[in-house]
Design a protein around this motif. Structure first.
Motif, PDB file in Angstrom:
ATOM      1  N   SER A   1      57.604   1.109 -17.527  1.00 28.99           N
ATOM      2  CA  SER A   1      58.269   0.711 -18.764  1.00 28.99           C
ATOM      3  C   SER A   1      59.545  -0.049 -18.428  1.00 28.99           C
ATOM      4  N   LEU A   2      60.061  -0.722 -19.440  1.00 30.82           N
ATOM      5  CA  LEU A   2      61.317  -1.456 -19.304  1.00 30.82           C
ATOM      6  C   LEU A   2      62.326  -0.772 -20.197  1.00 30.82           C
TER       7      LEU A   2
ATOM      8  N   GLU B   1      58.359   1.638 -23.777  1.00 33.43           N
ATOM      9  CA  GLU B   1      56.906   1.696 -23.969  1.00 33.43           C
ATOM     10  C   GLU B   1      56.239   1.822 -22.618  1.00 33.43           C
ATOM     11  N   GLN B   2      55.383   2.809 -22.471  1.00 33.66           N
ATOM     12  CA  GLN B   2      54.740   3.040 -21.177  1.00 33.66           C
ATOM     13  C   GLN B   2      53.378   2.369 -21.137  1.00 33.66           C
ATOM     14  N   TYR B   3      53.192   1.563 -20.106  1.00 34.41           N
ATOM     15  CA  TYR B   3      51.928   0.877 -19.879  1.00 34.41           C
ATOM     16  C   TYR B   3      51.256   1.521 -18.677  1.00 34.41           C
ATOM     17  N   PHE B   4      50.028   1.929 -18.893  1.00 34.65           N
ATOM     18  CA  PHE B   4      49.311   2.684 -17.866  1.00 34.65           C
ATOM     19  C   PHE B   4      48.501   1.782 -16.945  1.00 34.65           C
ATOM     20  N   GLY B   5      48.454   2.169 -15.673  1.00 35.75           N
ATOM     21  CA  GLY B   5      47.546   1.551 -14.730  1.00 35.75           C
ATOM     22  C   GLY B   5      46.162   2.160 -14.873  1.00 35.75           C
ATOM     23  N   PRO B   6      45.201   1.659 -14.111  1.00 39.49           N
ATOM     24  CA  PRO B   6      43.817   2.132 -14.223  1.00 39.49           C
ATOM     25  C   PRO B   6      43.595   3.503 -13.595  1.00 39.49           C
ATOM     26  N   GLY B   7      44.559   3.981 -12.820  1.00 42.73           N
ATOM     27  CA  GLY B   7      44.432   5.300 -12.211  1.00 42.73           C
ATOM     28  C   GLY B   7      43.819   5.258 -10.816  1.00 42.73           C
ATOM     29  N   THR B   8      44.137   6.271 -10.040  1.00 43.35           N
ATOM     30  CA  THR B   8      43.514   6.504  -8.738  1.00 43.35           C
ATOM     31  C   THR B   8      42.761   7.822  -8.822  1.00 43.35           C
ATOM     32  N   ARG B   9      41.465   7.748  -8.551  1.00 42.52           N
ATOM     33  CA  ARG B   9      40.662   8.975  -8.580  1.00 42.52           C
ATOM     34  C   ARG B   9      40.664   9.587  -7.199  1.00 42.52           C
TER      35      ARG B   9
END
Lengths: 115, 116
Positions: B94-95, B104-112
């Motif tokens: 976020s900025l 505002e939080q923008y999510f990455g695709p995640g690490t499984r």
């Protein structure tokens, strides 16, 4: 501590119909944000809609709208004209206003859309 | 528009091994958050950094550590892995000061991460 409760573990809706997902929260703060996130099978977290607590007007994003009842600490999501692509896990989330606070999520509601 | 980048996307480790997850925030974003989502669970906040300093801490095990570097990317280091660490790990950015939606939080695709 803030808590978010989603009382519907699963919901289903017929394509083109309307469905409402429920969310309640508990906080002692007066300023905060509420969110609905969608998590499809890809597991990506997608922001659906955001509501600022200081705004009385309910947020709307195309087919998605919320019913925000601040006094009742209720924040439901209405999906109109449901589409097959709406099928996903939906999480309600809370965040305090100011600075860079964490998100607190509910347990989620799994939405199935039937053709 | 550039999004949050996480690497690797999938990781398989054995018990007692060490894992390092990386997060590259959206350019100009100054805050990074880490969340852990176990199977069938909601995301749980682990830790966050603002301008390379730890800003908040959640239920992060002592076996885990994290930092944010001068280029704002962040790494989550996990040691002595346990079976229960198997989860999807999200990074969000976020900025702090934004004319649009601050924080505002923008999510990455995640690490499984799978621990066997």
């Amino acid at each position: 501590a803030q808590t978010v409760t989603q009382s519907q573990p699963e919901m289903s809706v017929q394509e083109a119909e309307t469905v409402t997902l429920s969310c309640t929260y508990d906080t002692s703060e007066s300023d905060y944000y509420l969110f609905w996130y969608k998590q499809p099978p890809s597991r990506q977290m997608i922001l659906v809609i955001r509501q600022e607590a200081y705004k009385q007007q309910n947020a709307t994003e195309n087919r998605f709208s919320v019913n925000f009842q601040k006094a009742a600490k209720s924040f439901s999501l209405k999906i109109s004209d449901s589409q097959l692509g709406d099928a996903a896990m939906y999480f309600c989330a809370y965040r305090r206003d100011g600075s860079n606070y964490k998100l607190t999520f509910g347990k989620g509601t799994l939405l199935t859309v039937n053709p | 528009a550039a999004g949050v980048i996480q690497s690797p996307r999938h990781l398989i480790k054995e018990k007692r091994e060490t894992a390092t997850l990386k997060c590259y925030p959206i350019p100009r974003h100054d805050t990074v958050y880490w969340y852990q989502q176990g199977p069938g669970q909601d995301p749980q906040f682990l830790i966050s950094f603002y301008e390379k300093m730890q800003s908040d801490k959640g239920s992060i095990p002592d076996r885990f550590s994290a930092q944010q570097f001068s280029d704002y990317h962040s790494e989550l280091n996990m040691s002595s892995l346990e079976l229960g660490d198997s989860a999807l790990y999200f990074c969000a950015s976020s900025l702090r000061f934004s004319s649009g939606s601050p924080y505002e939080q923008y999510f990455g695709p995640g690490t499984r991460l799978t621990v066997t």
